[in-house]
Design an enzyme around this catalytic site. Structure first.
Site, short mmCIF file in Angstrom:
data_model
loop_
_atom_site.label_atom_id
_atom_site.label_comp_id
_atom_site.label_asym_id
_atom_site.label_seq_id
_atom_site.Cartn_x
_atom_site.Cartn_y
_atom_site.Cartn_z
N ASP A 1 17.91 -31.99 -86.81
CA ASP A 1 16.96 -31.65 -86.67
C ASP A 1 16.72 -31.04 -88.39
O ASP A 1 17.62 -30.00 -88.50
CB ASP A 1 16.77 -30.30 -85.79
CG ASP A 1 15.34 -30.10 -85.66
OD1 ASP A 1 14.62 -29.95 -86.45
OD2 ASP A 1 15.05 -29.17 -84.51
N LYS B 1 8.23 -28.43 -91.67
CA LYS B 1 7.63 -27.81 -92.74
C LYS B 1 7.72 -27.77 -94.00
O LYS B 1 6.60 -28.14 -94.22
CB LYS B 1 9.29 -26.56 -91.81
CG LYS B 1 9.16 -25.62 -90.85
CD LYS B 1 10.25 -24.94 -90.86
CE LYS B 1 9.67 -24.39 -89.83
NZ LYS B 1 10.36 -24.63 -88.37
N PHE C 1 17.81 -24.30 -82.15
CA PHE C 1 15.56 -24.47 -82.16
C PHE C 1 15.53 -25.55 -82.81
O PHE C 1 15.26 -26.48 -83.63
CB PHE C 1 15.66 -23.30 -82.47
CG PHE C 1 13.75 -22.93 -83.40
CD1 PHE C 1 13.72 -22.13 -81.71
CD2 PHE C 1 12.93 -23.65 -83.23
CE1 PHE C 1 12.60 -21.95 -81.41
CE2 PHE C 1 11.92 -23.40 -83.22
CZ PHE C 1 11.28 -22.33 -82.61
C1 LIG Z 1 9.91 -24.77 -87.00
C2 LIG Z 1 11.07 -26.05 -86.46
C3 LIG Z 1 10.89 -26.48 -85.58
C4 LIG Z 1 9.24 -26.54 -84.51
O1 LIG Z 1 8.31 -26.83 -85.90
P1 LIG Z 1 6.71 -26.59 -85.22
O2 LIG Z 1 6.65 -27.08 -85.96
O3 LIG Z 1 7.38 -24.95 -85.20
O4 LIG Z 1 6.40 -27.18 -83.98
C5 LIG Z 1 12.25 -26.96 -84.67
N1 LIG Z 1 13.20 -27.27 -84.96
C6 LIG Z 1 13.87 -26.52 -86.73
C7 LIG Z 1 15.06 -26.41 -86.47
C8 LIG Z 1 12.71 -25.52 -86.71
O5 LIG Z 1 13.14 -24.56 -88.13
#
Ligand SMILES: *Cc1c(COP(=O)(O)O)cnc(C)c1O
Length: 401
Positions: free
Chosen positions: A218, A247, A133
């Site tokens: 990521d 985050k 994701f």
């Molecule tokens: C939350 C998340 C995203 C997306 O972040 P947003 O601030 O919602 O755009 C991308 N990659 C990972 C691993 C995430 O947990």
């Protein structure tokens, strides 16, 4: 549901009928004054819990000075936060964003532009992994490759190739002259709290070096102390070339960042990328305040300590309720219970007992509490979870009878 239909908000979310009015540390209080133990932290965002005094003070203080300048002018706190992120990681350059998806977008652009600027414009493909994701923009849903997020949104953005999880043979077969980078979460968060074996990350590093590819992590969910290191990649020793962060970095204030080595960022020259809000003074004040706490001596040791306590509680739930949950997974304070009944039922039963968790893919119940949580607070969460699991087990028995 009824409320949802009357609301003018897009129908893309369906929150439970609960309204929180304030929070303090790991606790949230609803409009009836009931307290909830928050093991979601806004999906690993409120790293320091709710209303942390140091963050509140930083935000208030900045609010009385300058809210916004855009990147028309120097923002000293932006330079300071970038300096601190670089000092504490592999990185030498930082681009600030407002969200995780934008940080990934910047990472993708950085990787493609790197190859373009080195005379390899055909190298555009980003290899990603099943269950990933990376966000909800058009490029990041293509990167994540999940059909449920792509459906109905037109042609998938080109240049993303999805590979099976932890499969070196498939990876070797996929690398070709058009490959630009590998993009991976050290622990898949949304995908079901699935850690990538450290040996696989080290192998990715080697392959990137052999083939002239960029390694992109990521760490939007796993970063900023979540796993008990500042960034999760430190556990493997395999540093990336580019990394997306968000985050926890703002502790609840929207902020993201794309970190890169000098070389990886070498194509990102004057004017080729931009943002109006990214790196705004309010976000930078809070980001620096988050680092004040997370980088303090002993903070990450506390996270590691608490992660053992959480794991023990979750393992005991698996022992005590083998019909409801089957295993514990994850690292640090990002852990999951693989469920045998729908994970939504477990999350709802927990909510009834005023302890909050999140669902994740692969029918997992995800726990991402504030990093400041104490053993005492985890014990309290556990006793509420015991009540929730007992209620679920009793309901299942009644159904059988
Ligand atoms: C939350 C998340 C995203 C997306 O972040 P947003 O601030 O919602 O755009 C991308 N990659 C990972 C691993 C995430 O947990």
């Amino acid at each position: 549901m009824a409320m949802q239909n009357q609301s003018h908000i897009y129908a893309t979310f369906s929150p439970p009928a609960l309204t929180f009015e304030r929070g303090e540390g790991v606790r949230l209080y609803d409009d009836k004054g009931e307290d909830y133990v928050d093991l979601t932290a806004g999906i690993a965002v409120n790293a320091l819990g709710h209303a942390h005094p140091h963050l509140v003070a930083a935000l208030k203080d900045q609010a009385e000075k300058i809210w916004h300048l855009s990147n028309l002018f120097r923002i000293p706190d932006q330079e300071r936060l970038a300096d601190r992120l670089c000092a504490a990681t592999f990185a030498e350059r930082v681009f600030f964003t407002n969200s995780g998806a934008e940080a990934i977008e910047c990472a993708i652009k950085t990787a493609r532009r790197y190859h373009w600027s080195k005379g390899n414009p055909q190298r555009i493909n980003i290899l990603t992994f099943e269950g990933a994701f990376h966000g909800r923009t058009l490029a990041t849903i293509a990167a994540g490759g999940q059909a449920k997020y792509l459906e109905g949104f037109g042609p998938k953005s080109p240049g993303f190739v999805q590979l099976p999880f932890d499969d070196e043979a498939a990876l070797l077969a996929a690398i070709d002259g058009e490959t630009a980078a590998l993009l991976i979460e050290p622990i898949q968060g949304e995908g079901g709290v699935r850690p990538v074996p450290a040996a696989f990350l080290r192998r990715l590093r080697e392959l990137c070096d052999e083939h002239g590819l960029l390694l992109i992590y990521d760490e939007i969910q796993t970063g900023v102390g979540r796993t008990g290191k500042f960034f999760a990649y430190e556990w493997s020793g395999a540093a990336p070339d580019i990394m997306a962060v968000a985050k926890g970095l703002g502790g609840g204030f929207p902020v993201g960042a794309c970190l890169a080595t000098e070389d990886a960022a070498s194509g990102m020259t004057l004017g080729v990328h931009g943002t109006t809000f990214g790196g705004n003074p309010l976000a930078m004040a809070v980001g620096n305040a988050v680092l004040d706490v997370v980088l303090e001596d002993g903070f990450l040791a506390h996270v590691r300590e608490m992660s053992k306590v959480l794991r023990q509680h979750l393992a005991e739930l698996v022992d005590n309720y083998p019909d409801l949950v089957e295993s514990v997974r994850g690292e640090g304070l990002l852990q999951g219970l693989k469920a045998k009944v729908p994970n939504t039922e477990i999350v709802a039963a927990m909510r009834n007992e005023r302890v909050l968790a999140i669902t994740a893919g692969d029918n997992v119940v995800r726990f991402a509490p504030p990093l400041v949580i104490t053993a005492e607070e985890l014990r309290e969460a556990r006793s509420r979870m015991d009540a929730a699991f007992a209620a679920l087990a009793a309901a299942a028995k009644t159904k059988e009878a």
